[in-house]
Design an enzyme around this catalytic site. Structure first.
Site, PDB file in Angstrom:
ATOM      1  N   CYS A  57    -104.091  97.165 -25.123  1.00  0.00           N
ATOM      2  CA  CYS A  57    -102.657  97.105 -25.393  1.00  0.00           C
ATOM      3  C   CYS A  57    -102.205  98.379 -26.084  1.00  0.00           C
ATOM      4  O   CYS A  57    -102.732  98.754 -27.133  1.00  0.00           O
ATOM      5  CB  CYS A  57    -102.332  95.891 -26.256  1.00  0.00           C
ATOM      6  SG  CYS A  57    -100.588  95.799 -26.738  1.00  0.00           S
ATOM      7  N   TYR A  88     -93.201  97.500 -16.594  1.00  0.00           N
ATOM      8  CA  TYR A  88     -94.230  96.759 -17.333  1.00  0.00           C
ATOM      9  C   TYR A  88     -94.585  95.461 -16.614  1.00  0.00           C
ATOM     10  O   TYR A  88     -95.762  95.120 -16.474  1.00  0.00           O
ATOM     11  CB  TYR A  88     -93.721  96.456 -18.747  1.00  0.00           C
ATOM     12  CG  TYR A  88     -94.661  95.578 -19.537  1.00  0.00           C
ATOM     13  CD1 TYR A  88     -95.866  96.076 -20.029  1.00  0.00           C
ATOM     14  CD2 TYR A  88     -94.348  94.247 -19.802  1.00  0.00           C
ATOM     15  CE1 TYR A  88     -96.733  95.278 -20.757  1.00  0.00           C
ATOM     16  CE2 TYR A  88     -95.201  93.442 -20.530  1.00  0.00           C
ATOM     17  CZ  TYR A  88     -96.395  93.970 -21.004  1.00  0.00           C
ATOM     18  OH  TYR A  88     -97.260  93.164 -21.717  1.00  0.00           O
ATOM     19  N   GLU A 100    -102.641 100.850 -19.302  1.00  0.00           N
ATOM     20  CA  GLU A 100    -101.743 101.189 -20.396  1.00  0.00           C
ATOM     21  C   GLU A 100    -102.387 102.324 -21.186  1.00  0.00           C
ATOM     22  O   GLU A 100    -103.521 102.193 -21.646  1.00  0.00           O
ATOM     23  CB  GLU A 100    -101.509  99.986 -21.311  1.00  0.00           C
ATOM     24  CG  GLU A 100    -100.727  98.865 -20.661  1.00  0.00           C
ATOM     25  CD  GLU A 100    -100.301  97.788 -21.656  1.00  0.00           C
ATOM     26  OE1 GLU A 100    -100.489  97.998 -22.875  1.00  0.00           O
ATOM     27  OE2 GLU A 100     -99.799  96.745 -21.218  1.00  0.00           O
ATOM     28  N   ASP A 135    -106.892  90.195 -24.092  1.00  0.00           N
ATOM     29  CA  ASP A 135    -106.017  90.812 -23.102  1.00  0.00           C
ATOM     30  C   ASP A 135    -106.832  91.123 -21.852  1.00  0.00           C
ATOM     31  O   ASP A 135    -107.702  91.990 -21.869  1.00  0.00           O
ATOM     32  CB  ASP A 135    -105.402  92.101 -23.654  1.00  0.00           C
ATOM     33  CG  ASP A 135    -104.489  91.847 -24.839  1.00  0.00           C
ATOM     34  OD1 ASP A 135    -103.819  90.791 -24.854  1.00  0.00           O
ATOM     35  OD2 ASP A 135    -104.449  92.697 -25.743  1.00  0.00           O
ATOM     36  N   TYR A 140    -105.595  96.777 -19.042  1.00  0.00           N
ATOM     37  CA  TYR A 140    -106.165  96.892 -20.390  1.00  0.00           C
ATOM     38  C   TYR A 140    -107.520  97.592 -20.402  1.00  0.00           C
ATOM     39  O   TYR A 140    -108.215  97.561 -21.416  1.00  0.00           O
ATOM     40  CB  TYR A 140    -106.297  95.503 -21.013  1.00  0.00           C
ATOM     41  CG  TYR A 140    -104.972  94.779 -21.140  1.00  0.00           C
ATOM     42  CD1 TYR A 140    -103.978  95.264 -21.987  1.00  0.00           C
ATOM     43  CD2 TYR A 140    -104.710  93.633 -20.399  1.00  0.00           C
ATOM     44  CE1 TYR A 140    -102.756  94.608 -22.096  1.00  0.00           C
ATOM     45  CE2 TYR A 140    -103.495  92.979 -20.504  1.00  0.00           C
ATOM     46  CZ  TYR A 140    -102.518  93.463 -21.359  1.00  0.00           C
ATOM     47  OH  TYR A 140    -101.313  92.828 -21.464  1.00  0.00           O
ATOM     48  N   CYS A 204    -101.101  93.286 -32.426  1.00  0.00           N
ATOM     49  CA  CYS A 204    -102.038  94.391 -32.251  1.00  0.00           C
ATOM     50  C   CYS A 204    -103.420  93.791 -32.047  1.00  0.00           C
ATOM     51  O   CYS A 204    -103.979  93.179 -32.962  1.00  0.00           O
ATOM     52  CB  CYS A 204    -102.040  95.324 -33.457  1.00  0.00           C
ATOM     53  SG  CYS A 204    -103.276  96.650 -33.331  1.00  0.00           S
ATOM     54  N   CYS A 213    -119.528 106.511 -34.507  1.00  0.00           N
ATOM     55  CA  CYS A 213    -120.050 107.623 -33.732  1.00  0.00           C
ATOM     56  C   CYS A 213    -121.166 108.338 -34.516  1.00  0.00           C
ATOM     57  O   CYS A 213    -121.133 108.379 -35.757  1.00  0.00           O
ATOM     58  CB  CYS A 213    -118.940 108.623 -33.405  1.00  0.00           C
ATOM     59  SG  CYS A 213    -117.686 108.001 -32.263  1.00  0.00           S
TER      60      CYS A 213
END
Length: 215
Positions: A57, A88, A100, A135, A140, A204, A213
């Site tokens: 998203c 959309y 997206e 999602d 996505y 969110c 990382c």
């Protein structure tokens, strides 16, 4: 059966024959960034670079990057698909092929591409294929789209490095991030631009793997 068919349609990439036709003209969108007031479509100052990042998203993903020092401007939109100038509602069907993505325009003298990739890989789960958490759909998917070969090589190197970090942590999954030269980028509708600045309590769904990382 209906739910299975819907899931399959949303997670399978369309072909040129099955993709929605779209339209010749761009859809209406904002002209300026809601937070910093800068033009979303340029022209941008000389020396800045651009990369396109898909983390699921795009509402939460965009906020990650506009808050990062060295990022000049961000915008959300659709890339990696077939349908010209999609809406959309069209992208969510899975029949445009788009992801997206966030357009990130940044100053390489202030923030490195490696830092952008670190944020990218650590702040979502790049192993989930055609989904991100709850999602579900090709829109996505995890994606990095670049403007030049040097950035493309850097993206592949970053993915390889993060795969090593996942393996070392025993995560047990392979990165599915699509890494490719950018094709057409279509700006999303005005209400999507800087959505979480306009709606601070908005949805969110970002959730990383918890693996950092290496290096």
């Amino acid at each position: 059966m209906f739910l299975t068919d819907l899931f399959n349609r949303k997670t399978a990439m369309p072909t040129a024959e099955t993709a929605l036709p779209g339209r010749a003209d761009p859809i209406p969108t904002a002209e300026h960034h809601f937070v910093n007031g800068r033009a979303l479509k340029g022209p941008f100052p000389e020396g800045l670079k651009t990369i396109y990042l898909g983390l699921g998203c795009f509402w939460g993903a965009e906020r990650l990057f506009w808050q990062l020092p060295g990022v000049y401007v961000t915008a959300v939109g659709y890339s990696g698909g077939l349908t010209p100038n999609p809406t959309y509602q069209e992208t969510t069907t899975g029949l445009t092929g788009h992801a997206e993505v966030v357009m990130v325009v940044y100053d390489p003298a202030e923030v490195s591409l490696e830092t952008l990739f670190k944020v990218f890989f650590e702040e979502h789960d790049p192993t989930q294929g055609m989904r991100q958490g709850n999602d579900v759909g090709s829109t996505y998917r995890s994606a990095i789209y670049t403007l030049d070969d040097a950035d493309l090589d850097a993206a592949r190197a970053a993915a390889s490095g993060y795969q090593k970090a996942l393996d070392a942590a025993g995560f047990g999954a392979k990165i599915t991030t699509e890494i490719a030269p950018v094709g057409p980028f279509y700006y999303a509708e005005t209400y999507h631009q800087q959505y979480l600045a306009k709606n601070p309590g908005g949805y969110c769904g970002l959730k990383g793997t918890g693996v950092a990382c290496i290096g």
